[in-house]
Write an enzyme that holds these catalytic residues in place. Sequence first.
Site, short mmCIF file in Angstrom:
data_model
loop_
_atom_site.label_atom_id
_atom_site.label_comp_id
_atom_site.label_asym_id
_atom_site.label_seq_id
_atom_site.Cartn_x
_atom_site.Cartn_y
_atom_site.Cartn_z
N SER A 38 0.86 -1.18 0.00
CA SER A 38 0.00 0.00 0.00
C SER A 38 0.89 1.23 0.00
O SER A 38 2.08 1.14 0.36
CB SER A 38 -0.90 0.00 1.25
OG SER A 38 -1.53 1.27 1.43
N TYR A 70 -2.21 -1.42 10.49
CA TYR A 70 -2.23 -1.48 9.03
C TYR A 70 -0.93 -0.95 8.42
O TYR A 70 -0.28 -1.64 7.63
CB TYR A 70 -3.43 -0.72 8.47
CG TYR A 70 -3.57 -0.85 6.97
CD1 TYR A 70 -4.11 -2.00 6.42
CD2 TYR A 70 -3.14 0.15 6.12
CE1 TYR A 70 -4.21 -2.15 5.04
CE2 TYR A 70 -3.24 0.02 4.75
CZ TYR A 70 -3.79 -1.12 4.21
OH TYR A 70 -3.88 -1.26 2.85
#
Length: 343
Positions: free
Chosen positions: A190, A202
Site C-alpha cells: 500500500s 495497518y
Amino acid sequence: MGPAQPGGEGALWGEVPGICLCDPLTMWLSVVALVGLYYLLRWYWERQVVSHLQDKYVFITGCDSGFGNLLARQLDLRGLRVLAACLTEEGAQQLRGQTSDRLETVILDVTKTDSISAATQWVKERVGDRGLWGLVNNAGISMPTAPNEWLTRRDFMKILDVNLLGLLEVTLSLPSLVRKARGRMVNVSSVMGRLSLFGGGYCISKYGVEAFSDSLRRELSYFGVKVAMIEPGYFNTDVTNPEKISRATQEAWDRLSPEVKELYGEKFLASVKKSSEKLKSACCNNLYLVTNCMEHALTACHPRTRYSPGWDAKLLYIPMSYMPTLLVDTMIYWSSPRPIKAL
C-alpha cells in the site's frame, strides 16, 4: 586573423552550422525528445508478454471480494489456470459461478498454519511438475484503525497476523513451486507502506511487506524468480469501508479510560468518524487500475518492481514519502483533528 565563421575552420567540434546549441528552445526540444524516446522504449519493453499463459498456474489469496476477486476473474478470462483461495465457502461458490471451469477454489485462513499447509498441498497436487507460475499475496484487513494509544496489543496483532505474518507463511510454504516455474511473486502492499498516516497495525504491516518483498526479490533473483509490489492509493474496497472504520473507531473509544477520553474529547472522536465517512467519496471506484498492475506483473516479460496505481498514490502519497520529515509532519499536523487538551 579574423574570427572563425560558422562551419569554418575555427568551428567548435560538434557544432551544427547555423544552429546555436545554447538556444533555450533547442535545449528544451532536445529534452522533450529524449523523454519521449525514453517512454517509447519503456512502453515497448513493458508490453512484451510471456508465452503459453494458458499453461501457467496462479495462486491468489483473498479472493472473496475486492482486488483478489476481480483479479481471479480477469486472469481466468486471459486463459490462465487460476487457483483462488477464499476465506469462506460462500465467497468461493460465488466466484466459481462467475468464472470458467478452469478456475478452482480452496478455503484458506492465512492466520492458521494448518489451513496454509492444507492449501499448499492442494496447490502442489494441481500444478505437478509444472510448478507455480504466480503467487499473489492479496489477503488483507485494515481494522481496527485508531490512534495508537487507543489500541491494545491484540488489536495490532489482529492486523499483523493477516497482512504480514500470514503473507510470510504463505510465501515461505511455496518458494520451491515458484522456483520450479521461474515464476512471479506479487505482494500487495500500500502507499501506507511508504507513508504512515494513521495509527494501528495497518501501516506497520505494510511497511513489513515492503521490507520482506525487497529482501525476497534480491534472494530469489538468483533463481529467475521476479518479485513485485503493488502499492495502491485509496480504492473503494472492504478495506476502506467507512462504516466499518467508524464502528471500529467507536469500539476503541468505548474501551478507553476516562483519563484518555478527557485528553482527546468527544469532539476529536466526532472529527475522526466524520473523516471516515468522507473516505468513500475520496476512494477510486475503478479497481481495474490495481488488477491491471497485478496482471502486468504476472504476464509481462519485464515486470516492474513496484506499481503505484491511483492518482493519489502517484501525485500525493509517493511524492510525500520522499519529502523531508519535518514538512510531512507539518502537513499531517495541520490537516488532522486535534485533541481537546492539545498544547
